[in-house]
Each structure stands twice: as C-alpha cells, then as structure tokens.
Design a protein around this motif. Structure first.
Motif, PDB file in Angstrom:
ATOM      1  N   TYR A   1       0.721  21.332   8.024  1.00 35.47           N
ATOM      2  CA  TYR A   1       1.343  20.008   8.167  1.00 35.47           C
ATOM      3  C   TYR A   1       1.833  19.507   6.805  1.00 35.47           C
ATOM      4  CZ  TYR A   1       1.695  14.918   8.898  1.00 35.47           C
ATOM      5  OH  TYR A   1       2.133  13.621   8.937  1.00 35.47           O
TER       6      TYR A   1
ATOM      7  N   LEU B   1       4.076  17.672   1.013  1.00 29.96           N
ATOM      8  CA  LEU B   1       3.274  16.508   0.614  1.00 29.96           C
ATOM      9  C   LEU B   1       2.216  16.958  -0.392  1.00 29.96           C
ATOM     10  CD1 LEU B   1       2.777  15.033   4.227  1.00 29.96           C
ATOM     11  CD2 LEU B   1       4.384  14.226   2.490  1.00 29.96           C
TER      12      LEU B   1
ATOM     13  N   ALA C   1      -5.096  11.959   9.721  1.00 27.57           N
ATOM     14  CA  ALA C   1      -3.886  11.703   8.901  1.00 27.57           C
ATOM     15  C   ALA C   1      -2.673  12.465   9.446  1.00 27.57           C
ATOM     16  CB  ALA C   1      -4.147  12.097   7.448  1.00 27.57           C
TER      17      ALA C   1
ATOM     18  N   ARG D   1       8.532   9.980  -2.087  1.00 21.77           N
ATOM     19  CA  ARG D   1       9.929  10.045  -1.697  1.00 21.77           C
ATOM     20  C   ARG D   1      10.700  11.065  -2.548  1.00 21.77           C
ATOM     21  NH1 ARG D   1      13.496   6.604   0.717  1.00 21.77           N
ATOM     22  NH2 ARG D   1      11.844   6.476   2.253  1.00 21.77           N
TER      23      ARG D   1
ATOM     24  N   GLY E   1       2.035  12.505  -0.932  1.00 22.76           N
ATOM     25  CA  GLY E   1       3.426  12.334  -0.506  1.00 22.76           C
ATOM     26  C   GLY E   1       4.184  11.456  -1.476  1.00 22.76           C
TER      27      GLY E   1
ATOM     28  N   PRO F   1       0.791  -1.234   0.000  1.00 19.89           N
ATOM     29  CA  PRO F   1       0.000   0.000   0.000  1.00 19.89           C
ATOM     30  C   PRO F   1       0.829   1.293   0.000  1.00 19.89           C
ATOM     31  CG  PRO F   1      -0.150  -1.103   2.134  1.00 19.89           C
ATOM     32  CD  PRO F   1       0.573  -2.043   1.213  1.00 19.89           C
TER      33      PRO F   1
ATOM     34  N   ARG G   1      -2.826   7.631   7.175  1.00 18.74           N
ATOM     35  CA  ARG G   1      -2.095   8.547   6.302  1.00 18.74           C
ATOM     36  C   ARG G   1      -3.048   8.979   5.212  1.00 18.74           C
ATOM     37  NH1 ARG G   1       4.289   7.475   5.128  1.00 18.74           N
ATOM     38  NH2 ARG G   1       4.907   8.041   7.224  1.00 18.74           N
ATOM     39  N   LEU G   2      -2.827  10.142   4.661  1.00 18.04           N
ATOM     40  CA  LEU G   2      -3.631  10.567   3.524  1.00 18.04           C
ATOM     41  C   LEU G   2      -3.086   9.830   2.306  1.00 18.04           C
ATOM     42  CD1 LEU G   2      -5.835  12.284   2.347  1.00 18.04           C
ATOM     43  CD2 LEU G   2      -4.282  14.223   2.299  1.00 18.04           C
ATOM     44  N   MET G   3      -3.739   8.726   1.965  1.00 22.47           N
ATOM     45  CA  MET G   3      -3.233   7.874   0.891  1.00 22.47           C
ATOM     46  C   MET G   3      -3.312   8.640  -0.441  1.00 22.47           C
ATOM     47  SD  MET G   3      -2.307   5.512   2.747  1.00 22.47           S
ATOM     48  CE  MET G   3      -1.658   4.266   1.641  1.00 22.47           C
ATOM     49  N   GLY G   4      -2.290   8.418  -1.289  1.00 29.57           N
ATOM     50  CA  GLY G   4      -2.247   9.157  -2.555  1.00 29.57           C
ATOM     51  C   GLY G   4      -1.577  10.508  -2.405  1.00 29.57           C
TER      52      GLY G   4
ATOM     53  N   LYS H   1       0.082  11.018  14.201  1.00 28.46           N
ATOM     54  CA  LYS H   1       0.869   9.780  14.000  1.00 28.46           C
ATOM     55  C   LYS H   1       0.254   8.604  14.759  1.00 28.46           C
ATOM     56  CE  LYS H   1       4.584  11.729  11.907  1.00 28.46           C
ATOM     57  NZ  LYS H   1       3.882  12.854  11.311  1.00 28.46           N
TER      58      LYS H   1
HETATM   59  N1  ACO Z   1      -0.148  11.448   5.103  1.00 30.41           N
HETATM   60  C1  ACO Z   1       0.269  11.990   6.264  1.00 30.41           C
HETATM   61  N2  ACO Z   1       1.566  12.204   6.584  1.00 30.41           N
HETATM   62  C2  ACO Z   1       2.478  11.829   5.683  1.00 30.41           C
HETATM   63  C3  ACO Z   1       2.127  11.251   4.448  1.00 30.41           C
HETATM   64  C4  ACO Z   1       0.755  11.067   4.170  1.00 30.41           C
HETATM   65  N3  ACO Z   1       0.369  10.526   3.020  1.00 30.41           N
HETATM   66  N4  ACO Z   1       3.251  10.960   3.751  1.00 30.41           N
HETATM   67  C5  ACO Z   1       4.281  11.351   4.510  1.00 30.41           C
HETATM   68  N5  ACO Z   1       3.816  11.882   5.694  1.00 30.41           N
HETATM   69  C6  ACO Z   1       4.622  12.480   6.757  1.00 30.41           C
HETATM   70  C7  ACO Z   1       5.366  11.417   7.548  1.00 30.41           C
HETATM   71  O1  ACO Z   1       4.608  10.967   8.649  1.00 30.41           O
HETATM   72  C8  ACO Z   1       6.615  12.178   7.958  1.00 30.41           C
HETATM   73  O2  ACO Z   1       6.247  13.069   9.004  1.00 30.41           O
HETATM   74  P1  ACO Z   1       7.351  13.459  10.144  1.00 30.41           P
HETATM   75  O3  ACO Z   1       8.454  14.169   9.405  1.00 30.41           O
HETATM   76  O4  ACO Z   1       6.590  14.316  11.089  1.00 30.41           O
HETATM   77  O5  ACO Z   1       7.791  12.153  10.742  1.00 30.41           O
HETATM   78  C9  ACO Z   1       6.914  13.052   6.735  1.00 30.41           C
HETATM   79  O6  ACO Z   1       5.634  13.259   6.105  1.00 30.41           O
HETATM   80  C10 ACO Z   1       7.860  12.400   5.748  1.00 30.41           C
HETATM   81  O7  ACO Z   1       7.335  11.130   5.410  1.00 30.41           O
HETATM   82  P2  ACO Z   1       8.182   9.826   5.134  1.00 30.41           P
HETATM   83  O8  ACO Z   1       7.391   8.635   5.527  1.00 30.41           O
HETATM   84  O9  ACO Z   1       9.550   9.979   5.727  1.00 30.41           O
HETATM   85  O10 ACO Z   1       8.303   9.877   3.574  1.00 30.41           O
HETATM   86  P3  ACO Z   1       8.835   8.723   2.685  1.00 30.41           P
HETATM   87  O11 ACO Z   1       9.583   9.368   1.582  1.00 30.41           O
HETATM   88  O12 ACO Z   1       9.540   7.688   3.476  1.00 30.41           O
HETATM   89  O13 ACO Z   1       7.499   8.037   2.144  1.00 30.41           O
HETATM   90  C11 ACO Z   1       5.530   7.675   0.924  1.00 30.41           C
HETATM   91  C12 ACO Z   1       6.899   8.351   0.942  1.00 30.41           C
HETATM   92  C13 ACO Z   1       5.661   6.178   1.269  1.00 30.41           C
HETATM   93  C14 ACO Z   1       4.968   7.762  -0.489  1.00 30.41           C
HETATM   94  C15 ACO Z   1       4.608   8.383   1.948  1.00 30.41           C
HETATM   95  O14 ACO Z   1       4.463   9.738   1.572  1.00 30.41           O
HETATM   96  C16 ACO Z   1       3.245   7.707   2.070  1.00 30.41           C
HETATM   97  O15 ACO Z   1       3.094   6.781   2.870  1.00 30.41           O
HETATM   98  N6  ACO Z   1       2.225   8.166   1.286  1.00 30.41           N
HETATM   99  C17 ACO Z   1       0.941   7.525   1.288  1.00 30.41           C
HETATM  100  C18 ACO Z   1       0.986   6.255   0.445  1.00 30.41           C
HETATM  101  C19 ACO Z   1       1.070   6.555  -1.028  1.00 30.41           C
HETATM  102  O16 ACO Z   1       0.328   7.385  -1.556  1.00 30.41           O
HETATM  103  N7  ACO Z   1       1.971   5.843  -1.720  1.00 30.41           N
HETATM  104  C20 ACO Z   1       2.134   5.981  -3.177  1.00 30.41           C
HETATM  105  C21 ACO Z   1       3.442   6.603  -3.532  1.00 30.41           C
HETATM  106  S1  ACO Z   1       3.586   6.848  -5.245  1.00 30.41           S
HETATM  107  C22 ACO Z   1       3.875   5.313  -5.856  1.00 30.41           C
HETATM  108  O17 ACO Z   1       4.488   4.498  -5.271  1.00 30.41           O
HETATM  109  C23 ACO Z   1       3.358   5.046  -7.135  1.00 30.41           C
END
Ligand code: ACO
Length: 431
Positions: A352, A358, A292, A307, A305, A262, A300-303, A295
C-alpha cells in the motif's frame, strides 16, 4: 529559439511559452490562456500548479533533494546554525562574520515585547492552544510598530525581519508559560537564539535552566530543518496575503494559522498522539497500519506521505539520526521511538505504502526529539512555526521586491445553481 508548448482547443492551435528553471524544471506558462482562449486551467489542490518563480529553495521530490539557496540541507545541518541559515534564506548568501554579528545583534536588540503585550496574554483562557496565542500575538505585536503599517520599505526591512524572528521566540515562550500558569521569563541577551528560547520556557525564578549543549544543538537543528520548504500550504498562504500588500506581521500571523492544521505543521503533534494511542492500546503498530490503509477508518499514518516527496524526505533522515543521538546522550528510552521505528519498517515493506510512494516526512521523528528535551506536545507546531519564519520572510520579500507582482487571485469553475428567482418566505417549501 525559446521553447513553446502547443495546445489545441476547438481545432485551433495555441502556442504557450515554456519557462525553464535553473535546475531544469519545465513549466507551461498559461498566464495569458484565458485572455487568448476563454479557458482557464483547473488544478484542484494545486498539485500541478507553479504559483510563482522563486530563488529561495529547491526540492526534487523524486530524488529526495532539498537545498536552501543552492546549499544541500545535509551540509547545512552538519555545518551551519539556525541563525546563519536564516540569514542565508532571507538574504540569499551565507553571511560574513560582520553580517552575522549585525544580524545577531539586531535579534538581541529586538527580543523584548512591549510591556503592554502582557495584558493581551492575560486575556487568553487557561489551556488556550499556543498556536492560537502565537498567531494573535504576532498580529498584536504589529500594533506596537506603526512603521509596519506604512507599507513595504526596503530600508526598514532588515529591522522588521529581525524583529519578527526575535519576538516570535519570546511570544512562543510567554504563550507556553501562560498556558502552564507559570511566571514569564525575560530573554537574556547573553544567550544565543535557541538557548534563549529554552531559558525562557524552562528557567524558574529560583533556578536557571541547565542548558545542555546537545539539547540546544538538537533544537537548533529542528529549527534549521524547518526553515523553508518552498510553496507549501503555509508559505503559499503568506505569499497570498503578501500579494495584497499586507504587512509582514499580518502575513506571518496568517502563515501560523495555515501551519496549524494536522495535514501540515500540526502533523508533528498528531504523530505523537498517534504513537501514544498505539502504545496505550498495547498494539505494536500492526493493527494501526491496517487501519491506516482502510479509507473507511478515517485514520492515516501521520508523519507519512508528502505532496512533493515521493522518496524519503531528506529532513526525516537527518532527524531520525538526531533522534537516536539525543536519546542516547540523555539516557532516555522512549517506547514511542520503538513503535515509530516498527511502523516505519512495516510501512516501507507494505505494498500500500510502496505503490503510493509514502515515506516518513519531517514530522515523523521530530516529536520524539522534542519530547526527549521536555517540550510539551502542544508546543510542537509552535516550534515548527519559529523555524519556518525565515522562509516566510524570504517569500514575503520576494513578492515585495518583484516590481511586476500582482495580487494572487485564482479563478474557479462554478458548479452551483444557475440563475433563479428570489421567493418570498411564505412561498418557500424547503430545500
Ligand atoms: N496514511 C495512509 N494513506 C495515505 C497517507 C498516510 N499518511 N498519505 C497519503 N495516503 C494515501 C491517500 O489516501 C491516497 O490514497 P488513494 O490513492 O488510494 O486515494 C494516496 O496515498 C495519495 O494521497 P493524497 O492525499 O492524494 O496525497 P496528498 O499529496 O494530497 O497529501 C499529505 C499529502 C497531506 C501529506 C498526506 O500524505 C497526509 O495526510 N499525510 C499524513 C499527515 C502528515 O504527515 N502531514 C505532514 C506533511 S509534511 C508537512 O507539512 C511539514
């Protein structure tokens, strides 16, 4: 003079080569660091590690740029098709008419599965997830092509690549039909790639599926936008497996498993499930945004953020426009689209999300398009996997063609117990 970086360890200065990419990206080459110093680099989650040099795809996450082989994604989305873009990604140049015809012919010639594969499908329980079926069946398909086992041979590559792209679509459609208890549909050679998938998924023995051009185009665009994305989790998995010289189908089967999660490709399914839940609870999205950000909520707000993207994902922009277009043209009003737009607006104005950079990623709106065209939610990540095949194949080819490439084998810093004595069971007191 070649640029270098200096590193000081225990008072001694080491000079490290700097590698500069064609878009001006800089990397410090640490490949000899351990041999020279005894130290390794530590980069949990690889956020700061270049695992390879590659010619396929360029991303500038700060500026929101994505280019396949130098061509901007926006231009390809407007002018190209998935199959032309697949050729571009795999072979590095846009095809001539003759090249495209040959590639398309190879896809058509390889679209059928061995009849024996039908028995494999029968072995899955009802409601088996189509990603599990897809991964297993890609591996199973390799057994019907013994040449794959002979190792990489450039003169067989075109056939193996076309075979994989073509058969993956047939496997995906069969997996869907199986999960619904429906009879399978064979591909029709007269249909182009994306139309054929829709036919295999949705035609009935008594009635052919009505192939609306705007629906075919919307799905083709989704494939094109997913076709490659440099060293993400699944592509790195494919490269990792390829580095051991496993065959192309084995690499792709592993890629499917990595994509399923996911936090990666599975996010498109997770987004729709999240939107459905918000809708069911009568929330306009504001309660969910609060959760979202917390923590402890585990939400999490899927879709949202990414890397690499610290700006709007350029694919999300194109998909959002396409989403409005297809819903209008099919006269569909989807309450989930309103919730998604409200969530996006709220997040883009919320400190946030702003502070953490994000933004919506490719998965935020793609599920709404797939819902509109009748693709069930459990097939969303399968659609992503079909689209990603060209990228995996191009990365596999890069590894195989690179004469000096070595097996991928990262190191670690061990933090477990130091050496201890084995105790007979009667002397143990528990952990
Ligand atoms: N909702 C809420 N908070 C978030 C989200 C989110 N979707 N994404 C990141 N954050 C927060 C983290 O909690 C972290 O907060 P902190 O600094 O206070 O600890 C900060 O933002 C940085 O997040 P990381 O997890 O370190 O970012 P990372 O680069 O490791 O992860 C990821 C990237 C996995 C895509 C993440 O943003 C996430 O889980 N998103 C939701 C799932 C998603 O949409 N995935 C699809 C990605 S695109 C693809 O693969 C096709």
């Amino acid at each position: 003079m070649a640029k270098t970086a200096k590193l000081e360890i225990d008072g001694k200065i080491y000079e490290l080569p700097v590698v500069i990419g064609s878009e001006g990206e800089h990397a410090v080459d640490v490949s000899k660091l351990r041999a020279d110093t005894g130290y390794i680099t530590l980069d949990d989650g690889y956020g700061n590690t270049g695992s390879c040099v590659s010619n396929v795809t360029f991303i500038d996450g700060e500026k929101g740029i994505l280019r396949y082989r130098g061509y901007p994604i926006e231009e390809l989305a407007e002018k190209s098709t998935f199959i032309e873009t697949a050729f571009l990604i795999i072979y590095g140049h846009l095809p001539t008419s003759a090249e495209l015809r040959r590639f398309s012919d190879l896809l058509t010639q390889n679209e059928l599965l061995h009849e024996g594969m039908k028995f494999h499908f029968e072995g899955f329980p009802p409601n088996a997830h189509p990603m599990a079926i897809l991964s297993s069946m890609i591996n199973a398909a390799s057994c019907y092509h013994p040449r794959l086992m002979e190792g990489y041979n450039p003169s067989h590559f075109d056939l193996q690549a076309a075979r994989l792209i073509s058969k993956v679509r047939t496997i995906a459609a069969f997996a869907y039909r199986k999960s619904r208890g429906l009879p399978i549909n064979y591909p029709k050679p007269v249909y182009k790639y994306t139309a054929n998938l829709l036919h295999m998924m949705f035609s009935e023995p008594y009635q052919d599926y009505d192939l609306k051009p705007e629906v075919v185009r919307a799905l083709d665009l989704i494939f094109l936008l997913h076709a490659d994305h440099e060293q993400n989790c699944s592509t790195s998995t494919v490269r990792m497996i390829a580095s051991s010289r496993a065959n192309l189908f084995a690499c792709a089967a592993g890629g499917v498993c990595a994509l399923w999660g996911p936090l990666h490709g599975g996010a498109n399914q997770a987004v729709i499930e999240m939107l459905e839940e918000i809708h069911k609870e009568g929330d306009d999205g504001s309660k969910f945004i609060v959760a979202a950000k917390d923590k402890k909520s585990g939400r999490r707000l899927m879709g949202f953020g990414h890397r690499v993207y610290k700006n709007y994902d350029p694919r999300a922009k194109i998909i959002k426009e396409q989403c409005d277009k297809i819903l209008n043209s099919l006269h569909i009003t989807d309450p989930l689209l309103d919730i998604a737009k409200r969530l996006e607006d709220a997040a883009l104005h919320d400190p946030y999300f702003i502070e953490r950079k994000l933004y919506p990623n490719v998965d935020f709106y793609s599920g709404i398009i797939m819902r509109a065209i009748g693709i069930p939610v459990e097939m969303f990540t399968v659609i992503f996997a079909i689209g990603r095949m060209p990228g995996w194949i191009a990365n596999y080819k890069e590894i195989m063609d690179e004469k000096t490439s070595r097996i991928y084998r990262p190191r670690q810093i061990y933090t477990g117990a130091t050496e201890r004595k084995y105790l007979p069971i009667e002397q143990r007191t528990g952990a």
